[in-house]
Design an enzyme around this catalytic site. Structure first.
Site, PDB file in Angstrom:
ATOM      1  N   GLY A  15     -31.351   2.525 -13.629  1.00 61.40           N
ATOM      2  CA  GLY A  15     -31.509   2.559 -12.174  1.00 61.40           C
ATOM      3  C   GLY A  15     -30.493   3.492 -11.535  1.00 61.40           C
ATOM      4  N   VAL A  16     -30.669   3.742 -10.250  1.00 65.77           N
ATOM      5  CA  VAL A  16     -29.837   4.726  -9.561  1.00 65.77           C
ATOM      6  C   VAL A  16     -28.367   4.293  -9.512  1.00 65.77           C
ATOM      7  CG1 VAL A  16     -29.467   5.912  -7.363  1.00 65.77           C
ATOM      8  CG2 VAL A  16     -31.782   5.463  -8.133  1.00 65.77           C
ATOM      9  N   ASP A  17     -28.113   3.034  -9.176  1.00 67.50           N
ATOM     10  CA  ASP A  17     -26.730   2.615  -8.946  1.00 67.50           C
ATOM     11  C   ASP A  17     -25.879   2.731 -10.215  1.00 67.50           C
ATOM     12  OD1 ASP A  17     -27.864   2.005  -6.555  1.00 67.50           O
ATOM     13  OD2 ASP A  17     -27.908  -0.155  -6.882  1.00 67.50           O
ATOM     14  N   SER A  18     -26.395   2.195 -11.321  1.00 64.00           N
ATOM     15  CA  SER A  18     -25.584   2.253 -12.538  1.00 64.00           C
ATOM     16  C   SER A  18     -25.508   3.688 -13.063  1.00 64.00           C
ATOM     17  CB  SER A  18     -26.114   1.298 -13.607  1.00 64.00           C
ATOM     18  OG  SER A  18     -27.397   1.676 -14.046  1.00 64.00           O
ATOM     19  N   SER A  19     -26.556   4.468 -12.832  1.00 61.62           N
ATOM     20  CA  SER A  19     -26.530   5.855 -13.318  1.00 61.62           C
ATOM     21  C   SER A  19     -25.487   6.681 -12.567  1.00 61.62           C
ATOM     22  CB  SER A  19     -27.895   6.519 -13.136  1.00 61.62           C
ATOM     23  OG  SER A  19     -28.879   5.790 -13.801  1.00 61.62           O
ATOM     24  N   CYS A  22     -25.354  -5.294  23.075  1.00 61.56           N
ATOM     25  CA  CYS A  22     -26.084  -6.553  23.284  1.00 61.56           C
ATOM     26  C   CYS A  22     -25.109  -7.738  23.391  1.00 61.56           C
ATOM     27  CB  CYS A  22     -27.138  -6.733  22.186  1.00 61.56           C
ATOM     28  SG  CYS A  22     -28.373  -7.956  22.631  1.00 61.56           S
ATOM     29  N   TYR A  23     -25.049  -8.625  22.395  1.00 62.65           N
ATOM     30  CA  TYR A  23     -24.086  -9.728  22.488  1.00 62.65           C
ATOM     31  C   TYR A  23     -22.665  -9.182  22.638  1.00 62.65           C
ATOM     32  CZ  TYR A  23     -21.671 -14.093  21.693  1.00 62.65           C
ATOM     33  OH  TYR A  23     -20.858 -15.189  21.867  1.00 62.65           O
ATOM     34  N   GLU A  70     -28.611   1.455  17.730  1.00 61.70           N
ATOM     35  CA  GLU A  70     -28.638   1.651  16.270  1.00 61.70           C
ATOM     36  C   GLU A  70     -30.038   1.686  15.680  1.00 61.70           C
ATOM     37  OE1 GLU A  70     -27.804  -0.974  17.963  1.00 61.70           O
ATOM     38  OE2 GLU A  70     -27.870  -2.861  16.869  1.00 61.70           O
ATOM     39  N   SER A  72     -28.637   0.641 -16.646  1.00 58.72           N
ATOM     40  CA  SER A  72     -29.969   0.047 -16.625  1.00 58.72           C
ATOM     41  C   SER A  72     -31.031   1.133 -16.500  1.00 58.72           C
ATOM     42  CB  SER A  72     -30.084  -0.897 -15.439  1.00 58.72           C
ATOM     43  OG  SER A  72     -30.060  -0.141 -14.239  1.00 58.72           O
ATOM     44  N   GLY A  79     -25.793 -10.243  18.393  1.00 56.66           N
ATOM     45  CA  GLY A  79     -25.761 -11.512  17.663  1.00 56.66           C
ATOM     46  C   GLY A  79     -26.701 -12.504  18.307  1.00 56.66           C
ATOM     47  N   LYS A  85     -27.179   2.220  -0.103  1.00 57.37           N
ATOM     48  CA  LYS A  85     -28.072   2.796  -1.118  1.00 57.37           C
ATOM     49  C   LYS A  85     -28.360   4.289  -0.882  1.00 57.37           C
ATOM     50  CE  LYS A  85     -31.002   1.786  -4.522  1.00 57.37           C
ATOM     51  NZ  LYS A  85     -30.683   0.938  -5.660  1.00 57.37           N
ATOM     52  N   HIS A 137     -30.129  -1.641  22.027  1.00 59.42           N
ATOM     53  CA  HIS A 137     -29.650  -1.399  20.661  1.00 59.42           C
ATOM     54  C   HIS A 137     -29.735   0.086  20.313  1.00 59.42           C
ATOM     55  CE1 HIS A 137     -29.119  -5.565  19.232  1.00 59.42           C
ATOM     56  NE2 HIS A 137     -29.979  -5.824  20.207  1.00 59.42           N
TER      57      HIS A 137
END
Ligand code: XMP
Length: 534
Positions: free
Chosen positions: A246-250, A100-101, A192, A244, A73, A390, A190
């Site tokens: 797009g990937v998410d709605s599909s 870290c923080y 990550e 739409s 942070g 995603k 870090h």
């Protein structure tokens, strides 16, 4: 917890995690907290990110994590009123991992010392491993000199009781510390980020070896559980889903169809500002391939009529957003009684980020969304992707057997080509842009570059320039090409094509697309630019 009723009583959230081990990430406001979650999930372990100040001990106990990670942070523990881990966290008997923080507040709260240092470390650094621990097993041996990524001004200068040093760096003598008896681990660097090459393995050792997580949170498991949950939530109700393309709605639509079959109806609103062949592809995949009841509403005349003569980008976006809701509402009322609206909301939209400034942020663009729909139509929400990032949605699409080229599609904005035609939109300009965009994307695919690019598209500028073709003078539009790399659309760099490729695309567009006589390439990153031109 199976389902959660929200304050306004309108939405029910699916929680598919309860059969699996969970890790909790307390967020202290780092820019890269989401990466911690992604790394943990890559190890097959479900995790959630909670802001540090919303994690009281009872809530944590209810969540039943097998371990807790404290994120980095921007604050300094040496400042008064800087964030702290909740009271009682260190007495839960759970493994902890401070980053870290997170390391600094752990040390500070347990009685060690943290000071602001002149020897700051940003970027690549090296840690010398002094002793072995459970968390470094199979990766870092005693005596190893390992690359990590640092970003700190403060550093730990004395350890709390029970801690010992695992590794040191030039700028941080306590770069890696542990109290093995309590299973508390903490690092200044870090793990990550990709620049710490063994960071993912370090986090895996924490979740699997230290916390004992089974690593059984896979997309196939997620799919099966999500299907069960959707069935329980929806019962014999009727669901509509806005597609739409797009990937998410599909993925949302295919998952729902698997769960509840024809209780689902999809609505695809054709705004008239789609790319070449787009509507046909959506109809082909969903209606013909999946047999999902699909209403293809061609509202292009309505949209184009309302946009006639409008050139201000925000006005365009507002008109499109409002018209979309009107059309969607009208179509769904033709279906009869509907109980639920399915949306492809993702985890990054759900995470409440830690705000240190508190003030309102500036609206850069009014994003096209259908947030107004559920209230207006009095519908409950089904949001089966709320727990996913995603890339996990793409994996879920694969687990559902969806075609790979659909899953890998570049994002396409809700307002469509309207925001790729600065100035007034006309049918003629839309047609020119569609052709240029098709040539550009064809060449990108042919060169095998599609998957290396986050998003690529053509923009038709409201500028005419003089050219010469054959023996004739031309006075036609300029086409700008855009291609960017990004991981989340929040920041982006322009894609470094070689000049030969760009020259080839330019030649093809000018030869094949009547109305364009000049092509330019946009080399602006985000920030300061945005990905779309409006
Ligand atoms: P910008 O232009 O803001 O775009 O850098 C970031 C990403 O968001 C997409 N985008 C939208 N997506 N509705 C959407 O669904 C919108 O109104 C919208 N505006 C931009 C853009 O294509 C890029 O991927």
């Amino acid at each position: 917890m199976d389902m959660t009723q929200t304050a306004d009583n309108s939405s029910i959230i699916l929680d598919t995690s309860q059969h699996h081990d969970r890790i909790l990430i307390l967020d202290f406001g780092s820019q890269v907290t989401q990466l911690i979650a992604r790394r943990v999930r890559e190890t097959g372990v479900y995790c959630e990110i909670w802001p540090f100040n919303q994690a009281d001990i009872d809530r944590i106990k209810d969540f039943q994590p097998k371990g807790i990670i404290l994120s980095g942070g921007p604050s300094s523990v040496t400042e008064e009123n800087s964030p702290r881990a909740p009271e009682g966290l260190f007495d839960l008997g759970l493994p902890l991992f401070g980053i870290c923080y997170g390391q600094q507040t752990m040390v500070h709260q347990l009685g060690g010392r943290v000071e602001t240092s002149d020897h700051r470390e940003f970027g690549r650094a090296y840690v010398d491993i002094k002793s072995r621990t459970q968390i470094t097993q199979d990766i870092w041996e005693e005596g190893a000199h390992e690359q990590v990524w640092m970003s700190h001004g403060d550093r730990v200068t004395s350890l709390p009781e029970g801690f010992s040093v695992i590794g040191t760096s030039t700028g941080a003598p306590f770069a890696f510390i542990a109290d093995e008896a309590r299973q508390f681990y903490a690092v200044q660097f870090h793990p990550e980020v990709v620049h710490t090459p063994h960071g993912g393995q370090l986090l895996k050792n924490f979740t699997h070896e230290v916390c004992g997580c089974a690593g059984d949170w896979t997309m196939a498991a997620f799919r099966d559980e999500a299907i069960e949950k959707i069935r329980t939530q929806v019962g014999d109700g009727k669901v509509i889903c806005g597609l739409s393309g797009g990937v998410d709605s599909s993925v949302t639509a295919v998952l729902l169809h698997e769960a509840i079959g024809d209780q689902l109806t999809c609505i695809y609103v054709d705004t008239g500002m789609m790319r070449a062949g787009e509507s046909e592809q959506v109809v082909e995949l969903f209606r013909n391939h999946y047999n999902i009841p699909l209403i293809h509403e061609d509202a292009s005349d309505k949209f184009l009529g309302l946009l006639d003569g409008v050139s201000d980008p925000e006005k365009k976006r507002k008109i499109i957003g409002a018209t979309f809701i009107d059309v969607f509402d009208a179509v769904s009322s033709r279906i009869g009684k509907v109980d639920f609206l399915a949306q492809g909301t993702l985890y990054p939209d759900v995470i409440e980020s830690v705000s240190f400034t508190g003030g309102p942020s500036v609206t850069i663009k009014s994003h096209h969304n259908v947030g107004g729909l559920p209230e207006r139509m009095n519908l409950k929400l089904v949001e089966p992707l709320r727990e996913l990032f995603k890339d996990e949605v793409r994996d879920l699409g694969r687990a559902l057997g969806m075609p790979e080229d659909f899953i890998r599609r570049h994002p396409f904005p809700g307002p469509g080509l309207a925001i790729r035609i600065p100035g007034e939109i006309t049918e003629e300009k839309l047609e020119i842009l569609r052709k240029a965009d098709t040539v550009y994307l064809e060449e990108i695919r042919k060169a095998g570059l599609y998957d290396a690019i986050w998003q690529a598209f053509a923009v038709l500028l409201p500028v005419r320039t003089v050219g010469v073709m054959g023996d004739d003078r031309t006075y036609d539009y300029v086409c700008a090409l855009r291609a960017v790399t990004s991981t989340d659309g929040m920041t982006a760099d322009y894609y470094h094509f070689d000049h030969e490729f760009l020259g080839n695309v330019s030649t093809r567009i000018i030869n094949e697309v009547r109305g364009i006589n000049r092509v330019v390439y946009d080399i602006t990153s985000k920030p300061p630019g945005t990905i779309e031109w409006e």
